[in-house]
Enzyme design. Structure first.
Site, PDB file in Angstrom:
ATOM      1  N   HIS A  24       0.839  -1.208   0.000  1.00 45.56           N
ATOM      2  CA  HIS A  24       0.000   0.000   0.000  1.00 45.56           C
ATOM      3  C   HIS A  24       0.874   1.259   0.000  1.00 45.56           C
ATOM      4  O   HIS A  24       0.609   2.205  -0.729  1.00 45.56           O
ATOM      5  CB  HIS A  24      -0.870   0.048   1.254  1.00 45.56           C
ATOM      6  CG  HIS A  24      -1.950  -0.991   1.330  1.00 45.56           C
ATOM      7  ND1 HIS A  24      -2.126  -1.804   2.417  1.00 45.56           N
ATOM      8  CD2 HIS A  24      -2.921  -1.343   0.452  1.00 45.56           C
ATOM      9  CE1 HIS A  24      -3.164  -2.598   2.221  1.00 45.56           C
ATOM     10  NE2 HIS A  24      -3.663  -2.361   1.027  1.00 45.56           N
ATOM     11  N   LYS A  48     -15.904  -9.256   6.426  1.00 48.82           N
ATOM     12  CA  LYS A  48     -16.326  -9.787   7.729  1.00 48.82           C
ATOM     13  C   LYS A  48     -15.163  -9.723   8.718  1.00 48.82           C
ATOM     14  O   LYS A  48     -14.079 -10.194   8.446  1.00 48.82           O
ATOM     15  CB  LYS A  48     -16.785 -11.232   7.559  1.00 48.82           C
ATOM     16  CG  LYS A  48     -18.251 -11.327   7.150  1.00 48.82           C
ATOM     17  CD  LYS A  48     -18.704 -12.769   7.111  1.00 48.82           C
ATOM     18  CE  LYS A  48     -19.525 -13.011   5.854  1.00 48.82           C
ATOM     19  NZ  LYS A  48     -19.187 -14.231   5.162  1.00 48.82           N
ATOM     20  N   ARG A 102      -1.984  -6.144  -8.387  1.00 47.26           N
ATOM     21  CA  ARG A 102      -0.931  -7.123  -8.110  1.00 47.26           C
ATOM     22  C   ARG A 102      -0.880  -8.062  -9.298  1.00 47.26           C
ATOM     23  O   ARG A 102      -0.587  -7.653 -10.391  1.00 47.26           O
ATOM     24  CB  ARG A 102      -1.226  -7.847  -6.792  1.00 47.26           C
ATOM     25  CG  ARG A 102      -0.822  -7.038  -5.596  1.00 47.26           C
ATOM     26  CD  ARG A 102      -1.472  -7.500  -4.337  1.00 47.26           C
ATOM     27  NE  ARG A 102      -2.899  -7.247  -4.365  1.00 47.26           N
ATOM     28  CZ  ARG A 102      -3.673  -7.227  -3.293  1.00 47.26           C
ATOM     29  NH1 ARG A 102      -3.186  -7.471  -2.122  1.00 47.26           N
ATOM     30  NH2 ARG A 102      -4.953  -6.960  -3.402  1.00 47.26           N
ATOM     31  N   SER A 140      -2.753  -7.799   2.633  1.00 43.50           N
ATOM     32  CA  SER A 140      -3.126  -7.710   4.053  1.00 43.50           C
ATOM     33  C   SER A 140      -3.625  -9.063   4.549  1.00 43.50           C
ATOM     34  O   SER A 140      -3.356  -9.459   5.673  1.00 43.50           O
ATOM     35  CB  SER A 140      -4.238  -6.674   4.249  1.00 43.50           C
ATOM     36  OG  SER A 140      -3.798  -5.415   3.859  1.00 43.50           O
TER      37      SER A 140
HETATM   38  P1  ADP Z   1      -9.562  -4.051  -0.738  1.00 46.79           P
HETATM   39  O1  ADP Z   1     -10.040  -4.480   0.606  1.00 46.79           O
HETATM   40  O2  ADP Z   1     -10.476  -3.163  -1.503  1.00 46.79           O
HETATM   41  O3  ADP Z   1      -8.921  -5.163  -1.560  1.00 46.79           O
HETATM   42  P2  ADP Z   1      -6.960  -3.344   0.145  1.00 46.79           P
HETATM   43  O4  ADP Z   1      -6.769  -2.573   1.404  1.00 46.79           O
HETATM   44  O5  ADP Z   1      -6.627  -4.768   0.207  1.00 46.79           O
HETATM   45  O6  ADP Z   1      -8.399  -3.080  -0.383  1.00 46.79           O
HETATM   46  O7  ADP Z   1      -6.124  -2.685  -1.014  1.00 46.79           O
HETATM   47  C1  ADP Z   1      -6.429  -1.427  -1.567  1.00 46.79           C
HETATM   48  C2  ADP Z   1      -5.887  -1.341  -2.959  1.00 46.79           C
HETATM   49  O8  ADP Z   1      -4.491  -1.559  -2.930  1.00 46.79           O
HETATM   50  C3  ADP Z   1      -6.441  -2.388  -3.919  1.00 46.79           C
HETATM   51  O9  ADP Z   1      -6.538  -1.786  -5.198  1.00 46.79           O
HETATM   52  C4  ADP Z   1      -5.390  -3.452  -3.921  1.00 46.79           C
HETATM   53  O10 ADP Z   1      -5.399  -4.183  -5.132  1.00 46.79           O
HETATM   54  C5  ADP Z   1      -4.140  -2.613  -3.794  1.00 46.79           C
HETATM   55  N1  ADP Z   1      -3.003  -3.344  -3.233  1.00 46.79           N
HETATM   56  C6  ADP Z   1      -2.928  -3.974  -2.046  1.00 46.79           C
HETATM   57  N2  ADP Z   1      -1.715  -4.533  -1.869  1.00 46.79           N
HETATM   58  C7  ADP Z   1      -0.994  -4.250  -2.989  1.00 46.79           C
HETATM   59  C8  ADP Z   1       0.334  -4.556  -3.434  1.00 46.79           C
HETATM   60  N3  ADP Z   1       1.160  -5.306  -2.711  1.00 46.79           N
HETATM   61  N4  ADP Z   1       0.724  -4.092  -4.647  1.00 46.79           N
HETATM   62  C9  ADP Z   1      -0.120  -3.374  -5.403  1.00 46.79           C
HETATM   63  N5  ADP Z   1      -1.381  -3.050  -5.048  1.00 46.79           N
HETATM   64  C10 ADP Z   1      -1.821  -3.477  -3.858  1.00 46.79           C
END
Ligand code: ADP
Length: 172
Positions: A24, A48, A102, A140
Site C-alpha cells: 500500500h 467480515k 498485483r 493484508s
Molecule cells: P480491498 O479491501 O479493496 O482489496 P486493500 O486494502 O486490500 O483493499 O487494497 C487497496 C488497494 O491496494 C487495492 O486496489 C489493492 O489491489 C491494492 N493493493 C494492495 N496490496 C498491494 C500490493 N502489494 N501491490 C499493489 N497493489 C496493492
C-alpha cells in the site's frame, strides 16, 4: 506567461488497509507524485470481521504515511468512509480513483469495479498502479494469516504496524 492553466488534481486511493502494508505504501508514494493532493480512503466495512477497528486502521495509515509526505511534499489526507466510492470521490473533490494491481488475480474484480464506477460517474477516472517488484505480492490477508500462524511479517509491513499486528494477534 504560459496560458496553460494548471488544474488542482486530487487523487483518491481507497482500500480496507487491514492493516496497511509496504505494498500500500508503495502505491501511495507513486500516487503522491501524480496528484496535487491525495486522499487515502479507509473503508469502514472491511468485509467480515476486520483485525483492526476502523479508528486504528486510520491511525496506522496516518502514522506510516509520514515518511512519504516528507519525501514527496504532497499533502495526504486520511479519511474513513462508508458510502458508495464514487460518491465519496465527489465529496472529496477527487478527479481520479487510484487502485493497485498485483497479479492477474486482482484484474477481474478491479475491472468490474472500474467499469461500474465509470457507469455511475464517468467524470471520475480510475487508474491502476503497480508496486515495485519487492512489494507486488504482499496482501493484508496473507500478512494476517502469517502473523496468526507465528510467521515473520517484518518485511511486509512498516514498523508501527508490525508492532500493533503482533499485539492484536497475541490477544486473540
Ligand atoms: P480491498 O479491501 O479493496 O482489496 P486493500 O486494502 O486490500 O483493499 O487494497 C487497496 C488497494 O491496494 C487495492 O486496489 C489493492 O489491489 C491494492 N493493493 C494492495 N496490496 C498491494 C500490493 N502489494 N501491490 C499493489 N497493489 C496493492
Amino acid at each position: 506567461m504560459s496560458d496553460v492553466q494548471h488544474t488542482w488534481r486530487i487523487g483518491l486511493y481507497p482500500g480496507s488497509f487491514d492493516p496497511i502494508t509496504n505494498g500500500h505504501l508503495d502505491i501511495i508514494a507513486r500516487a503522491a507524485r501524480m496528484f496535487d493532493k491525495l486522499v487515502v480512503g479507509v473503508a469502514m466495512n472491511a468485509g467480515k470481521g476486520p483485525l483492526f477497528p476502523i479508528a486504528e486502521r486510520v491511525e496506522l495509515v496516518q502514522a506510516e504515511l509520514a515518511a512519504v509526505t516528507e519525501r514527496t511534499g504532497t499533502p495526504i489526507e486520511v479519511r474513513p468512509f462508508d458510502t458508495l466510492l464514487v460518491k465519496f470521490a465527489a465529496e472529496v473533490g477527487a478527479s481520479t480513483i487510484v487502485r493497485g494491481l498485483r497479479a492477474v488475480s486482482d484484474f477481474d474484480y478491479e475491472f468490474q469495479m472500474a467499469g461500474m464506477n465509470y457507469r455511475m460517474r464517468p467524470e471520475v477516472e480510475t487508474v491502476f498502479l503497480m508496486a515495485s517488484e519487492r512489494h507486488q505480492f504482499i496482501s493484508s490477508r496473507f500478512v494476517k494469516e502469517i502473523a496468526q500462524l507465528g510467521g515473520d511479517i517484518s518485511s511486509f509491513v512498516p514498523a508501527l504496524t508490525l508492532e500493533r499486528t503482533l499485539a492484536r494477534v497475541a490477544k486473540r
